[in-house]
Design an enzyme around this catalytic site. Sequence first.
Site, mmCIF file in Angstrom:
data_model
loop_
_atom_site.group_PDB
_atom_site.id
_atom_site.type_symbol
_atom_site.label_atom_id
_atom_site.label_comp_id
_atom_site.label_asym_id
_atom_site.label_seq_id
_atom_site.Cartn_x
_atom_site.Cartn_y
_atom_site.Cartn_z
ATOM 1 N N GLY C 63 39.581 -8.607 -24.285
ATOM 2 C CA GLY C 63 40.536 -7.665 -24.856
ATOM 3 C C GLY C 63 40.142 -7.386 -26.295
ATOM 4 O O GLY C 63 38.991 -7.598 -26.688
ATOM 5 N N ALA C 65 40.724 -8.964 -29.067
ATOM 6 C CA ALA C 65 40.217 -10.121 -29.801
ATOM 7 C C ALA C 65 38.881 -10.582 -29.240
ATOM 8 O O ALA C 65 37.959 -10.891 -29.994
ATOM 9 C CB ALA C 65 41.240 -11.255 -29.763
ATOM 10 N N ARG C 351 66.147 -5.442 -32.455
ATOM 11 C CA ARG C 351 65.730 -5.706 -31.080
ATOM 12 C C ARG C 351 66.411 -6.897 -30.429
ATOM 13 O O ARG C 351 66.940 -6.798 -29.328
ATOM 14 C CB ARG C 351 64.226 -6.000 -31.048
ATOM 15 N N HIS C 422 57.890 -8.919 -23.630
ATOM 16 C CA HIS C 422 56.646 -8.169 -23.788
ATOM 17 C C HIS C 422 55.651 -8.760 -24.779
ATOM 18 O O HIS C 422 54.576 -8.187 -24.979
ATOM 19 C CB HIS C 422 56.920 -6.702 -24.088
ATOM 20 N N LEU C 462 47.852 -5.305 -32.338
ATOM 21 C CA LEU C 462 46.511 -4.725 -32.300
ATOM 22 C C LEU C 462 45.759 -5.141 -33.556
ATOM 23 O O LEU C 462 44.578 -5.477 -33.522
ATOM 24 C CB LEU C 462 46.609 -3.207 -32.206
#
Lengths: 257, 253, 659
Positions: C63, C65, C351, C422, C462
């Site tokens: 991914g 990283a 949130r 998530h 990210l």
Amino acid sequence: MNVTIRVWRQKNTEAEGHFEDYEAKDLNPNMSFLEMLDVVNENLTLDGKDPIAFAHDCREGICGTCSCMINGKPHGPESGVATCQTYMRSFNDGDVIVVEPFRAKAFPIIKDLVCDRASFDKIMQSGGFISIRTGSAPDANAIPVGKEVADLAMDAAACIGCGACVAACKNSSAMLFVSAKAGQLNLLPQGQPEKDARVLNMVATMDEAGFGNCTNQYECSAACPKAISEEFIAKLNRDYLTASVKSVFKPKPTTMV
Amino acid sequence: MNIFQVLFQTSIGKKAVMAVTGLIMVGFIIGHLVGNLQLFAPPEKINAYAHFLEGLGPGLWAIRAFLLLTLVLHVWMAIKLTLENKAARPQDYVSQQTLRATYASRTMRLSGFIVLAFLIYHLLHFTVRVEGFGTYPHTTLIDGTPVRDVHTMMVVGFQNIWISLFYIISVGLLSWHLNHGLVSMFQTVGFRSRTWSSFLTKASVLFSILYFLANAAIPGSVLAGVVKIQNPEVAGYVCPAKCAVCEAKNAKT
Amino acid sequence: MFARPNAQFAKPRTRKPDFPLMILESKTPSGPLESKWEKHIADGKLVNPANKRKYEVIIVGSGLAGASAAATLGELGYAVKCFTFHDSPRRAHSIAAQGGINAAKNYQNDGDSVYRLFYDTIKGGDFRSREANVYRLAQVSVNIIDQCAAQGVPFAREYGGLLANRSFGGAQVSRTFYARGQTGQQLLLGAYSTLSRQIGLGTVKMFSNREMLELVLVDGHAKGIVTRNLNTGEIERHSAHAVVLATGGYGNVFNLSTYARNSNCTAAWRAYRKGATFANPCYTQIHPTCIPVSGDYQSKLTLMSESLRNDGRIWAPKKAGDKRAPGDIPEDDRDYYLERKYPSFGNLAPRDISSRAAKEVCDEGRGVGETGLGVYLDFKDAIDRLSESVVRERYGNLFDIYKEITNENAYEVPMRIFPAVHYTMGGLWVDYNLMSNIPGLFVTGEANFSDHGANRLGASALMQGLADGYFVLPYTIPHYLADVSRDPAPPTSHESFVETEEEVTSRTKKLLENGGKQTVKSFHKRLGKIMWDYCGMARNKAGLEKAIQEIPKLKEEFWEDVNVPGEGSELNQSLELAGRVGDFLELGELMCRDALAREESCGGHFREEHQYEDGEAMRDDENYAHVAAWEFKGDGNAPERHVEQLEYESVSMVTRSYK
């Protein structure tokens, strides 16, 4: 709702494949196609049978792993979506749904509905990049990129590498994939220095991998879950022919003896 | 990579060969059509034109050789590409939908091969002039030069309904072939873009239709009796003055 | 309310006579915060360029990283071997991140700076992250954007050709760079393209379709991995001088999450079982606006942008079990519960608060939709106020996604939303060099614990993945390798490899020959339910203790009664899942233990016992300003909790308040 799925079963690459029918009962129309396969697989497992192997991962239409040919169309009846975004409500109660893997010489079948798309990676390794050493980049705003060009590059970059273009093409051509990847970089100013080498190498690798040739029918674009336009293929053709002509006429470096 | 490797070994190169040879042949058929349309003028016109072409001598052979080479390349590449495309999917789908491909694009091979068959017949008939394929009379131009009577050769040929039908069907298929071929050519050399793809498609349809109508007009008008045999030496000549000589001649045949 | 932390857990349980006390040394460099990283680079050892190719580095995961680290280390000259269980490195779940990536570029001239990004991130993490790591993250964020732009990532641009930014996740500055709604995809494809280049050049050897099933230690150092070729079933040994895990997060322990179906904890968990400590496993981020579950068959939850809450009003029926269509429920029978409970923030409550409020409503039986797990997000007032075309302009694409999934037109009927897992902030413990407590084992990206504290801000994931891979690991790995012998990596015939492979084979064999009656998925579902009920948005002592009882029972049942069809020598997706679920069953228990031991509420960890009257999380900085890192003590033994005290030199801890 109830449907019958007619699924391609193939134990491994060498084995002969065949179709088998499975009943999928009491489905919720809001189930995704892959969730329907999950349910069928749970039942197969409980019945002591081998579940259907199918490729999937993110299930939100972005990773490009899922790859079913559903009723003769990659990713199913709707347009602009991947298999994971196809829902059972797109089918009718009592339908017989034919599910096959993506088929192409360059995409050998691994098992059932799973095919090997490593040839796409090979194409990328031959030129789908800009050679920039980590840490050597200039300030990001040092290279302005016009909004229109950036947007067009993004249109090409939206490719998820699923292979639906190859699957839909009557000739199993990978031109839409290659053109999207090369097109993105060839459009941007950062990609100019390697523009010619990029297309020459990527197309050469594509040819070696055993994909077919484009006959300009644009089935690829119609099947693409990201609706990537065939105009990138025209661009690839142009870039490739220009690069070829240039490579024929370019001065050769003097070799000192 | 040298130029031959690019053109005959790479996917895009082969397609470029298809496109360029296709373009050359489109150029030829336009010229050919314009020449043929002289049939509607007095016979003198087309006969003089044919005589001029034949008078080119080695030049004509050079042109013919070039066109033949073009045709051979076009057909050879088509066969090569087709075989490769078949090989690219060793096992076909049990069901596969057509999503967007036009009917013309899917019948290129069929239309191409029928046109090729027609072309061979057509060359034997009008160019090689194999005995038995047609009538090959002679005449003289106004200046007295003896020439082949191409006008009559054509009219006699097309008065045969089967030849005319074969001709019309074949040019129909050729137009059909061009309908995809023309627009495809622009795509292959990279000149088709979103902004004018729709114009190109329409222009190519329009061209194909016009090409077909103009070609079909030739046998059509012969069959309809609009264009008649105008060589008194040839059977079937309809004398405008209904003279006794002609009537006697026609009666003999 | 205002409960004091339970005395029993106030002190970390570090007493364990049989083992020496593990010291988790952060190795944070000394000196002022701004120059720590620079000093660390300058002080670090280098590997001679001619010797780099003699060092082999295994990178697990491709991914953001993993791919960025593999490409960069390959480019530097190390012999890199990169592994992914996907069929291509391009498929990693980094690809699904939508929003954007933060960087302290201050291109908008709105007062952003490295310090501000650092401070926002550390405050957003509820003061549970390591200060020096976060500062470094903010520092290298600017290089990431340069790097990605040069790679040809098609970031959004302004008409003048310069990069566009947006404000994201409540930040007061516009520092988020984006590529439509597909930023993660574009950044991953950028990293994948540089990785592809290195693979083409032969500096990186790519192993796709390989799942790491075990870590190999030789003399206490990480020296290799054992993998299974998912297509052929072959078990393979790979050795190297160092191992990097970039294997992502473990949110799928909840079964339903916004993670990709195949995301898993196995690599990290196997490392944990080999001695790497697992830090803060309980920190879980739950996103409030996801599309709700539609039935028992559900495999995946899809995120909808939080921006919807700017104009939508959230409500549920007042009466439990009210099955009327939303349009038939009169205003008087509706409960706009966020507006009611948090009058000043209303629908924009943070949130965690808004997620918990939705859960409470559903727990009371007032949830909507077929499953009763959902609340309405209603745009009727917004449409009346702004007109449908304005709403369409602002949120059109989100309404389209909603339509695609649910087949409902949100312009006419209210959307249904529900929270979903998530992101997981916890992960393997690492020091400043991103090395775990096992020498030679490095952990990057979501798989480590270091940068997000107890809560991750939007557009930071990210940033962290790429920072670790492009700009941190390539500097810190040489520090370790410089002291490692240049001799070839241990041969795979070494007894450690043989033993480790044996562990893998026997586990695989056990699963295949188990011959039970229940499917792997059914266990995953049951585990997910326990986790969601007791270790989800709101946790309490009783629930966690119950879960700690139930999960091991479920694990036992799994190993007795799971049915894994098929063979080991072929593509066998049931076997893959079985291995992963087996590990989730152990991780789930550890998460509950961690949640139970952390007697405070902070960020993604909310203990009902520790809240203010308004429902706000109550932190306990005096007793819990530390990282809890768990050490495996063998099957059947309780894991041991170690502590790394968090020292704040430059910032002072403040309470997050929404009053």
